[in-house]
Design an enzyme around this catalytic site. Structure first.
Site, PDB file in Angstrom:
ATOM      1  N   MET A  20     -36.977   8.545 -10.781  1.00 15.78           N
ATOM      2  CA  MET A  20     -35.889   7.859 -11.480  1.00 15.78           C
ATOM      3  C   MET A  20     -34.962   8.862 -12.156  1.00 15.78           C
ATOM      4  SD  MET A  20     -37.728   4.477 -13.072  1.00 15.78           S
ATOM      5  CE  MET A  20     -39.369   5.171 -13.246  1.00 15.78           C
ATOM      6  N   TYR A  38     -27.815   9.838  -0.141  1.00 20.16           N
ATOM      7  CA  TYR A  38     -27.566  11.256  -0.400  1.00 20.16           C
ATOM      8  C   TYR A  38     -27.539  12.048   0.924  1.00 20.16           C
ATOM      9  CZ  TYR A  38     -28.366   9.665  -5.140  1.00 20.16           C
ATOM     10  OH  TYR A  38     -28.276   8.978  -6.322  1.00 20.16           O
TER      11      TYR A  38
HETATM   12  C1  FMN Z   1     -32.464   4.221 -13.157  1.00 21.28           C
HETATM   13  C2  FMN Z   1     -32.986   4.473 -11.769  1.00 21.28           C
HETATM   14  C3  FMN Z   1     -32.927   5.765 -11.258  1.00 21.28           C
HETATM   15  C4  FMN Z   1     -33.412   6.032  -9.970  1.00 21.28           C
HETATM   16  N1  FMN Z   1     -33.395   7.306  -9.491  1.00 21.28           N
HETATM   17  C5  FMN Z   1     -33.949   7.608  -8.302  1.00 21.28           C
HETATM   18  C6  FMN Z   1     -34.066   8.964  -7.866  1.00 21.28           C
HETATM   19  O1  FMN Z   1     -33.710   9.932  -8.551  1.00 21.28           O
HETATM   20  N2  FMN Z   1     -34.617   9.169  -6.648  1.00 21.28           N
HETATM   21  C7  FMN Z   1     -35.049   8.142  -5.848  1.00 21.28           C
HETATM   22  O2  FMN Z   1     -35.535   8.388  -4.745  1.00 21.28           O
HETATM   23  N3  FMN Z   1     -34.984   6.852  -6.262  1.00 21.28           N
HETATM   24  C8  FMN Z   1     -34.461   6.574  -7.468  1.00 21.28           C
HETATM   25  N4  FMN Z   1     -34.435   5.272  -7.896  1.00 21.28           N
HETATM   26  C9  FMN Z   1     -35.047   4.214  -7.082  1.00 21.28           C
HETATM   27  C10 FMN Z   1     -36.479   3.951  -7.560  1.00 21.28           C
HETATM   28  O3  FMN Z   1     -37.320   5.053  -7.250  1.00 21.28           O
HETATM   29  C11 FMN Z   1     -37.078   2.678  -6.896  1.00 21.28           C
HETATM   30  O4  FMN Z   1     -37.147   2.827  -5.507  1.00 21.28           O
HETATM   31  C12 FMN Z   1     -36.244   1.446  -7.183  1.00 21.28           C
HETATM   32  O5  FMN Z   1     -36.039   1.312  -8.568  1.00 21.28           O
HETATM   33  C13 FMN Z   1     -36.912   0.178  -6.597  1.00 21.28           C
HETATM   34  O6  FMN Z   1     -38.120  -0.083  -7.210  1.00 21.28           O
HETATM   35  P1  FMN Z   1     -38.253  -1.258  -8.289  1.00 21.28           P
HETATM   36  O7  FMN Z   1     -37.901  -2.500  -7.538  1.00 21.28           O
HETATM   37  O8  FMN Z   1     -39.678  -1.163  -8.748  1.00 21.28           O
HETATM   38  O9  FMN Z   1     -37.276  -0.935  -9.377  1.00 21.28           O
HETATM   39  C14 FMN Z   1     -33.948   4.988  -9.175  1.00 21.28           C
HETATM   40  C15 FMN Z   1     -33.994   3.698  -9.725  1.00 21.28           C
HETATM   41  C16 FMN Z   1     -33.530   3.444 -10.979  1.00 21.28           C
HETATM   42  C17 FMN Z   1     -33.645   2.056 -11.539  1.00 21.28           C
END
Ligand code: FMN
Length: 238
Positions: A22, A179
Site C-alpha cells: 500500500m 505502472y
Molecule cells: C491506499 C492504497 C495504496 C495501494 N498501493 C499499492 C501499491 O503500492 N502496490 C500495489 O501493488 N498495490 C497497491 N494497492 C492495492 C492493494 O495492494 C490491494 O490490491 C487493493 O487494495 C485491493 O485489496 P482490498 O480489496 O483488500 O483493498 C493499494 C491500495 C490502496 C487502498
C-alpha cells in the site's frame, strides 16, 4: 488453513496472512524511509501477519518514481534507511518483502526528472490521483529506446541487490495496476513494432527479462514474486 504454518522457499511462516502493498507517500522527500514508516510496519508485524509486502518502492534515480514522498531503493542511503524497519519486522517474527515499482508513464511526482518513459509515447487513460497530490491528465511519455531498456533492467537488479543486502526476505516486482511493466502488457499502451510489442509473447518479453535478471542476481535463498492485475489505478474502467 489460514492459521497453519507453512514454508515459503526456505522461510517457515506462522500463518498465511500477508499485508498487501500500500503506497502511503510518508517517506522523506529524498526517498529515505523514516521512523513513521517503521511504526506503521511494526504494527502489522505485532498484529501477527506472517508476511508484509511494502508499499511500492522506486528502484532508480531517473524515471521510476511515481509519487512525491514515495520511498526509494535507488541508493545505498535509501537501503540503509530501510534497515531499522527490516529489523523491527524480524524482531516481531514476520518477514518483509520489498515491492519494486517503476511507474513509467503513470508517474505523477518525480524528484529526479520531469520526463516520463513508457513502451510507447501514449499517456495512460484517466487522471492523476488526487489523494497522492496529482491533478489533471498524465503527460505524454517518451517511448523507451535501447538504452532505457538496459538501464531499467539494471536498476531493478541493483535495487533487488540492495534490498537483499539490507536484510529484506525477498522482492515483489510490480507488474500491475498500470505502472511500467503493466504498460508493456497492455495492448492500447504498448504499440511497439519491435520484439517488445504486438503478440502476447512480445508484450511479455520485457517483463520476463526483468524477472530473469533479478532471479539470476539474487535468486538464491531470496523470495522473488511478481504482481499482475487487470486493473489500473488511474483508470478504473480498464
Ligand atoms: C491506499 C492504497 C495504496 C495501494 N498501493 C499499492 C501499491 O503500492 N502496490 C500495489 O501493488 N498495490 C497497491 N494497492 C492495492 C492493494 O495492494 C490491494 O490490491 C487493493 O487494495 C485491493 O485489496 P482490498 O480489496 O483488500 O483493498 C493499494 C491500495 C490502496 C487502498
Amino acid at each position: 488453513m489460514l492459521f497453519d504454518s507453512y514454508k515459503l522457499d526456505s522461510k517457515r511462516l506462522d500463518n498465511r496472512y500477508v499485508v498487501a502493498p500500500m503506497t502511503r507517500i510518508s517517506a522523506e522527500a529524498d526517498g529515505r524511509a523514516n521512523d513513521r514508516m517503521k511504526k506503521y510496519y511494526q504494527r502489522f508485524a505485532k498484529g501477527g501477519f506472517s508476511t508484509i509486502i511494502t508499499e511500492g518502492i522506486y528502484p532508480d534515480r531517473t524515471f521510476s518514481q511515481g509519487y512525491n514522498n514515495q520511498p526509494g531503493m535507488a541508493t545505498d542511503i535509501h537501503a540503509d534507511a530501510w534497515k531499522p524497519i527490516v529489523d523491527t519486522v524480524h524482531e516481531e517474527g514476520s518477514i518483509l518483502i520489498a515491492q519494486l515499482m517503476h511507474a513509467g508513464g503513470q508517474s505523477q511526482g518525480n524528484a529526479y526528472t520531469d520526463e516520463t518513459i513508457a513502451p510507447s509515447a501514449i499517456p495512460p487513460k484517466g487522471e492523476q490521483l488526487g489523494f497522492y497530490g496529482g491533478s489533471g491528465t498524465f503527460q505524454t511519455p517518451r517511448a523507451m529506446d535501447d538504452q532505457d531498456f538496459l538501464e531499467v533492467k539494471e536498476d531493478f537488479v541493483a535495487a533487488a541487490r540492495r534490498a537483499k543486502a539490507a536484510g529484506f526476505d525477498g522482492v515483489e516486482i510490480h507488474g500491475a495496476n498500470g505502472y511500467l511493466l503493466d504498460q508493456f502488457l497492455t495492448d492500447y499502451l504498448n504499440k511497439r513494432e519491435d520484439e517488445y510489442g504486438g503478440s502476447v509473447d512480445n508484450r511479455l518479453r520485457f517483463v520476463l527479462e526483468v524477472v530473469d535478471e533479478v532471479l539470476a542476481e539474487v535468486g538464491e535463498d531470496f523470495i522473488i514474486g511478481i504482481r499482475i492485475s487487470q486493473g489500473k489505478v488511474a483508470d478504473q474502467s480498464h
